[in-house]
Structure formats: C-alpha cells, structure tokens
Enzyme design. Structure first.
Site, mmCIF file in Angstrom:
data_model
loop_
_atom_site.group_PDB
_atom_site.id
_atom_site.type_symbol
_atom_site.label_atom_id
_atom_site.label_comp_id
_atom_site.label_asym_id
_atom_site.label_seq_id
_atom_site.Cartn_x
_atom_site.Cartn_y
_atom_site.Cartn_z
ATOM 1 N NE ARG A 1 37.178 51.633 40.353
ATOM 2 C CZ ARG A 1 37.237 50.867 39.266
ATOM 3 N NH1 ARG A 1 36.603 49.707 39.235
ATOM 4 N NH2 ARG A 1 37.907 51.248 38.199
ATOM 5 C CG HIS B 1 39.503 46.393 40.040
ATOM 6 N ND1 HIS B 1 38.326 46.166 40.699
ATOM 7 C CD2 HIS B 1 40.217 45.239 40.119
ATOM 8 C CE1 HIS B 1 38.321 44.906 41.150
ATOM 9 N NE2 HIS B 1 39.453 44.341 40.808
ATOM 10 C CE1 TYR C 1 38.198 51.223 34.425
ATOM 11 C CE2 TYR C 1 40.462 50.505 34.107
ATOM 12 C CZ TYR C 1 39.405 50.776 34.948
ATOM 13 O OH TYR C 1 39.538 50.620 36.300
HETATM 14 C C1 LIG Z 1 34.741 34.860 40.512
HETATM 15 C C2 LIG Z 1 35.710 35.944 40.280
HETATM 16 N N1 LIG Z 1 35.947 36.369 39.027
HETATM 17 C C3 LIG Z 1 36.815 37.392 38.812
HETATM 18 C C4 LIG Z 1 37.471 37.974 39.855
HETATM 19 C C5 LIG Z 1 38.431 39.134 39.619
HETATM 20 N N2 LIG Z 1 37.767 40.339 40.121
HETATM 21 C C6 LIG Z 1 38.005 40.826 41.354
HETATM 22 S S1 LIG Z 1 37.027 42.107 41.725
HETATM 23 C C7 LIG Z 1 36.290 42.061 40.210
HETATM 24 C C8 LIG Z 1 35.223 43.031 39.850
HETATM 25 C C9 LIG Z 1 34.079 42.953 40.781
HETATM 26 O O1 LIG Z 1 33.172 43.951 40.447
HETATM 27 P P1 LIG Z 1 32.043 44.360 41.450
HETATM 28 O O2 LIG Z 1 31.364 43.142 41.947
HETATM 29 O O3 LIG Z 1 31.193 45.368 40.795
HETATM 30 O O4 LIG Z 1 32.824 44.984 42.689
HETATM 31 P P2 LIG Z 1 33.722 46.299 42.706
HETATM 32 O O5 LIG Z 1 35.119 45.863 42.435
HETATM 33 O O6 LIG Z 1 33.217 47.232 41.693
HETATM 34 O O7 LIG Z 1 33.596 46.821 44.086
HETATM 35 C C10 LIG Z 1 36.806 41.046 39.438
HETATM 36 C C11 LIG Z 1 36.404 40.735 38.063
HETATM 37 C C12 LIG Z 1 37.236 37.464 41.145
HETATM 38 N N3 LIG Z 1 37.874 37.940 42.214
HETATM 39 N N4 LIG Z 1 36.343 36.483 41.337
#
Ligand SMILES: Cc1ncc(C[n+]2csc(CCOP(=O)(O)OP(=O)(O)O)c2C)c(N)n1
Ligand SMILES: [Mg+2]
Lengths: 328, 325
Positions: A242, A246, A254
């Site tokens: 990525r 985020h 970080y």
């Molecule tokens: C159940 C839940 N917990 C926390 C969040 C906040 N949140 C949104 S995306 C994310 C990280 C997700 O990581 P990953 O599954 O690796 O997907 P990426 O963002 O890296 O594509 C978080 C913690 C959320 N949307 N849903």
C-alpha cells in the site's frame, strides 16, 4: 505453476486495467484533496495488480464482494467508470444513487454485489452467494476480497469453516498489504502467512507476488479450476504494497521513509511495463498510448461525475424497504 | 381448521412455504436432522433434503451473513437463531448489513430474508436466555419485527414474513410453543403491519405484544368481573407500529395501558407512548401507563424473576391507575 504464455493482447489488457485504476484513483485523490468529494477515501494505489490479475481470471457472470479499498476491483470487473465516479461524488446517477459512496459501491450489472465498511463482514455474504449458486445448480463462482486485517475477524474463520465443510464454490482472495489501518502485520497476526492459516480449514492456498498481475492471474486460475470443478473453496493470498495512507489524509507517521520508498519501488505498473518492454511485448509508444487512453477515460468519468446532479433530498426515504408497488 | 400447538403452526408455515416456493430454505443450529432445538423444523429435512434444510455450525454471525448473500441471489433463507439473546452475536449482520443492503446499493439489492428467534417468559432460563430484545431491532430502519402471540399468528405472520422481500425478524415465544388453538389450514397469511383487536371494550385500551397479549386478555377478563371493560390490542408488529389501530381504539376509550415483557426502559412501549403523546394527546383522559420488565437482568430464581418480569397483576394495577379519578 505452469507459466501461461504471455500474449500481447492479454499483457496490454492487464496493463490497461492497472493504468485505468491508477489514473482513476489519482484523480479521486486530487478531487478529495480539493474537497470535491465528501466522506473518506481508501485508495489502492500500489495494489492494482491484484485487481487486474483477479478480474482477468473471472467471468463477467462471477460474483464479487470487495472491501472499503475496492475501487480497483469494481473497475477491473468492468463497471461503468462514469457511474463509479458519480457514486464517489455522491451523485444521483451513481451506481447506488449516492447512498453508498466510495466505501459501499455495488455494481450488480457486472456482478459486484457490494463493498463493505465493516472489516470482514462481506466474507459470509460471498459464501452465501456461493451457497445459492450451489443450490441453484449454477456454474459461476463467488469471490470475497479482503485484507490481512480481516483475517483476524471471527467471520473469516466462521466463513472458512462453513465454506470448506459445504464445499462451496467460493474463492477467498486476501490482499495482504501488511497493514490493518496503522497496525503492521507483525503486531496484529500471530501467524504471518494467511495461506498457512487457511490450511487449518483444509483450504488449498496460494501465496503469490501481488505486484505481478500475471502471478495473481495464474494463481487465481489454478484455484478457480478446482473451485469450478466442485472441489470446494480455495484461498489466494496476494502480497502487496500500500503506497498511500490507510485513508486519504493519513500522514503515515508509523512508516519509515525507507519503507515508503520500498513501497514505491514495488510499483506494479512500472514493474510490469518494464517487463513487457524487456520481453518485447510493448514499446514506449504503445505504453504511452495505453496510459493516454486511461487518462482520457478517467477525465471523462470525472467530468461526468462533477456535472451530474445531486440526488433530490425528497428521495432520501426511498429504498429503506422494498415496496412491491415500486413506490420507493 | 384444527387445533394446533404454536410450535406445530410454525412447522406448518415453514413446510407449506417450502412446498410452495423452492427458493425457501432453512439454516440454523440443529434445524436439520434433530428437527430444531424446539421441534419447529421437525420432518423438514427428510421432506426437502439436506441442501434446503441446513444444519450449521455455531457461527451465528456468519450464518446470517450467508443468508444475506443467498437472499441477494434469489433464495429466501429462513435462519433460526436459537435464543433471542444470541442476536447480540449477529447484530452487525442484521443492523449494518441486512438492514442497509437495499438502501446502500440504491435499490440494486432485494433481501427476502427471515430470522426466526424466540424468547421466553418466567421459565427460569436465566440472565442470558430470557431477554426480550426487540427494541434493539425496532430502532433500525430497514428491518421489520413481528412477535406472534399465539398459534394463528405464529403461522400467519411467519408465512407473510417469508413472502416479504425485506429482512423480517420473527420473535416467537417458547413459553407458548405448547399452547394449542384452532389454526386455519392451508394458505393463512396475516399482514405484517397490522395490529389486531383481540377483545373489544369501552373503558381502557391495553396495547400489548407477544406473550403479554395473553396476560392482557387475562387481566381484561378479571377486570370485566368488576365492570371494567378493556379493549385488548395485539400489536403483532413491533416495527412498524400500527398507530392507526391504537388511535382508533383511543377515540373510544381515551385511556391507554401498554404492556410488553421487555424492559420498560427504552422499550417498544416507549416509542408507542411517545408517538401517541404527539399525535393523540387531546384524546387522552389520563397519562399513558407502561407495563414492562424492571431495569435489571432477568434472574434465575422464580421469585426473583417474578419480581422483575410483569404479569396480569401489573396490567390490572395499570388499568386501575389510568381509571383513577
Ligand atoms: C470491524 C471493523 N473494525 C475496524 C474498522 C476500522 N477499519 C477500517 S479499515 C481497517 C483496516 C483493515 O485492514 P485490512 O483488512 O488489512 O484492509 P486494508 O485496509 O489493508 O486494505 C480498520 C481497522 C472497521 N471498518 N471495521
Ligand atoms: Mg491490510
């Protein structure tokens, strides 16, 4: 994995898809920064090879559930770029009439049954779609795309267990970008390899370079060969990078500058174009042409979205429930 | 027409709908070979096969999620969640997913999905197996919630829920499962959105739901002996609420008692009272009075449980209160 003969047309198609996603997301990034787009935005810049490789191995009739970082998959599956853009701008002619936005795009006409704002929540939906396909005796498959972070949700494990037990025609596709929001994999997962965790449910799994669209495509094709043959679900883990934060606006404090440079160095577009040129499958003029076409399509889509009308506030209560009369 | 137990009426509704429409299928813990933890799905696996009557692992959230995906592709899944308390485990799938799927896809998705679950009444099931949590669901746009108060409603409302193209949660009552009443055979379908007048009366309206309809009827019977005439309404649906039926009754009685077994605080009765306070204030001759459980977990020991969960005595006291000069 037996390497597929790279043919010119396929190579160009993969590159074109990646270019289109990149150009689209760069435009979204800029318009978000300029406050033309409300809400929040998660970009997949750096991860385009996963979407391009996956979609190239799917049929139009296959079903796809994606994540909050889903623009790339929606575009690669063949959605109308104008209606994707309109949705992200909150316009009435967007796929979801402006009710979903970036995090909730669904384009049923091309089999995208939904993105999801809740991590992991779409996994059982894909399994349910697969169950319906199995019950209805249909030939398609369902695919769930999810991140490394989603692998720690209970739903991943519940879904993997049920899908394996019922031999569902389901592909689990993990985009392992090493981060769940601001938390690196080393801090959020006891086991580094998602493919290894899949083994607990007897899911055949592939772990591939997610920066290489051909590697993704080859793994997905092999996995789907089994899935389509009725041998049950499979998992493909794509290791990817990525580049952006985020969400847009995340300064990524970080991550070290070295790490960020490394992410950029793994740019799948540049790597793939270089390889195609090396192998004589693409010259610079052709590459420029593909990029120009992508930019043109994106410019048209964004212009369309900007000019499109906002939804009528009087329509805000429509579709809360399905009304058989069609009265909204 | 034959006399049938509540649980048998549920079984009949499921069987008839599965017969009528091959898209109807069942999912849940023990719904297959064992015939359901309470016998509601008895015989259905034998009749319709293990593909349409699916035993699931104890993965409630995923199972409701599965039903969402399957409904999106045209199945009409009916999920059994063994105890209403376990809805806590599936709230994301119900609240953030099912309820919003049609809306957030701009009408692309249609979700004909039923969740059957049940609560109980004063049977010492204890703090984690006896709650009436319907108010959680009624707060969420996109979900319909019904609570059958007897065998007829169990059949008629479940059939309507299965035919509805929206997510519907049917909250049955295990304490009533053994209750037998005349239930119409064949295609007996009740509207999901309409309350029913169970007993006509002049002096006070008692709007009740679920098992409290039974207690309200008993209270009305006892009060009739003292010359007090109560009109008993079975709301049937917790969302949407049929305000019209209650309002029409109030035109006659001008006094309202609301009764449910759920916690009084923040319950469905609070919404009903507030809505009627806004819309029917000048019809009222006395403040609206609510009967519901006290604000505590449901205890195990019978005397404690009786202290928390109300019955006909509390309804009688409430009627006396709204009639007090
Ligand atoms: C159940 C839940 N917990 C926390 C969040 C906040 N949140 C949104 S995306 C994310 C990280 C997700 O990581 P990953 O599954 O690796 O997907 P990426 O963002 O890296 O594509 C978080 C913690 C959320 N949307 N849903
Ligand atoms: Mg991640």
């Amino acid at each position: 994995m037996p390497a597929e003969e790279i043919d010119r047309a396929l190579a160009r198609r993969l590159l074109a898809t990646m270019q289109l996603i990149r150009a689209f997301e760069e435009a979204v990034r800029d318009h978000f920064a300029a406050r033309h787009i409300p809400g929040f935005i998660h970009l997949s810049i750096g991860q385009e090879a996963v979407a391009a490789g996956l979609a190239s191995a799917l049929e139009r009739e296959d079903y796809l559930y994606v994540t909050h970082r889903g623009h790339g998959h929606v575009i690669a599956k063949g959605a109308d770029l104008k209606r994707v853009a309109a949705e992200i701008f909150g316009k009435a002619s967007g796929y979801c009439r402006g009710r979903g936005g970036s995090m909730h795009i669904a384009a049923f006409e091309v089999g995208v049954l939904g993105a999801n704002g809740v991590v992991g929540a779409g996994l059982p939906h894909a399994a349910g779609a697969a169950w319906a396909l199995q019950l209805q005796g249909r030939q398609q498959v369902a695919v769930a795309v999810f991140g490394d972070g989603a692998v720690n949700t209970g739903l991943f494990h519940e879904t993997a267990n049920i899908a394996s037990l019922w031999r569902l025609p389901l592909l689990l596709l993990c985009e392992n970008n090493g981060y769940a929001e601001f938390t690196p994999l080393s801090v959020h997962a006891a086991v580094e390899s998602v493919a290894e965790r899949a083994a607990a449910y007897r899911l055949p799994a592939w772990r591939v370079d997610g920066q290489d669209p051909l590697a993704v495509r080859a793994a997905v094709r092999e996995a789907l060969g089994r899935v389509r043959a009725g041998e049950g679900p499979a998992l493909v883990e794509c290791l990817t990078w990525r580049v952006r934060g985020h969400y847009e606006g995340d300064p990524q404090r970080y991550r070290s500058s070295t790490e960020l440079e490394e992410a950029v160095a793994h740019d799948p577009l540049r790597l793939f174009a270089e390889r195609l040129r090396r192998e004589g499958l693409l010259n610079e003029a052709e590459e420029a042409e593909v990029a120009a076409q992508a930019r043109q399509a994106v410019a048209e889509a964004i212009a369309y979205a900007q000019e499109a009308a906002f939804p009528d506030p009087a329509s805000a209560l429509e579709d809360v429930l399905y009304q058989p009369s069609g009265a909204g | 027409m034959a006399e049938k137990r509540y649980v048998r009426a549920v079984n009949e509704a499921l069987c008839e709908e599965m017969e009528r429409d091959p898209a109807v299928c069942l999912l849940g813990v023990d719904v297959g070979a064992p015939g359901g933890p309470f016998g509601a799905t008895r015989g259905l696996r034998e009749r319709f096969g293990p593909q349409r009557v699916r035993d699931t692992p104890i993965s409630e959230a995923a199972v409701v999620g599965l039903a969402i995906g399957a409904a999106t592709l045209g199945l009409r899944p009916v999920v059994e969640i063994m105890f209403m308390d376990f809805l806590a485990l599936v709230m994301d799938q119900l609240v953030n997913q099912a309820a919003k799927m049609r809306y957030m896809t701009g009408g692309q998705a249609k979700l004909p999905l039923v969740v059957r679950t049940q609560t109980g009444y004063r049977d010492s099931a204890g703090p984690q197996h006896a709650q009436s949590l319907e108010a959680w669901l009624t707060h969420v746009p996109g979900l319909k919630v019904v609570m059958p108060s007897g065998p007829c409603e169990a059949k008629g409302l479940l059939k309507a829920a299965i035919r509805d193209d929206n997510p519907v949660i049917v909250v049955e009552n295990r304490t009533l499962y053994a209750l037998a009443e005349e239930v119409p055979d064949g295609d007996y379908v009740l509207p999901l959105e309409r309350a029913a007048i169970k007993r006509e009366g002049r002096d006070v309206t008692i709007a009740s739901i679920g098992i409290m309809v039974r207690e309200a009827l008993a209270a009305a019977e006892a009060l009739a002996e003292r010359g007090i005439s109560c009109e008993v309404i079975d709301l049937r649906s917790a969302n949407p609420l049929d305000l019209q039926t209650v309002r029409t009754s109030l035109e006659k009685t001008n006094r309202l008692v609301i009764a449910h077994s759920a916690t009084r605080c923040g319950g469905v009765g609070a919404e009903l009272a507030a809505a009627l306070g806004e819309e029917a204030f000048y019809m009222l001759d006395a403040p609206i009075t609510r009967v519901g459980a006290a604000f505590a977990p449901i205890p195990f020991s019978p005397p404690l449980e009786r202290a928390i969960v109300p019955d006909r005595t509390a309804i009688i006291a409430a009627v006396e209160q709204v009639l007090a000069p």
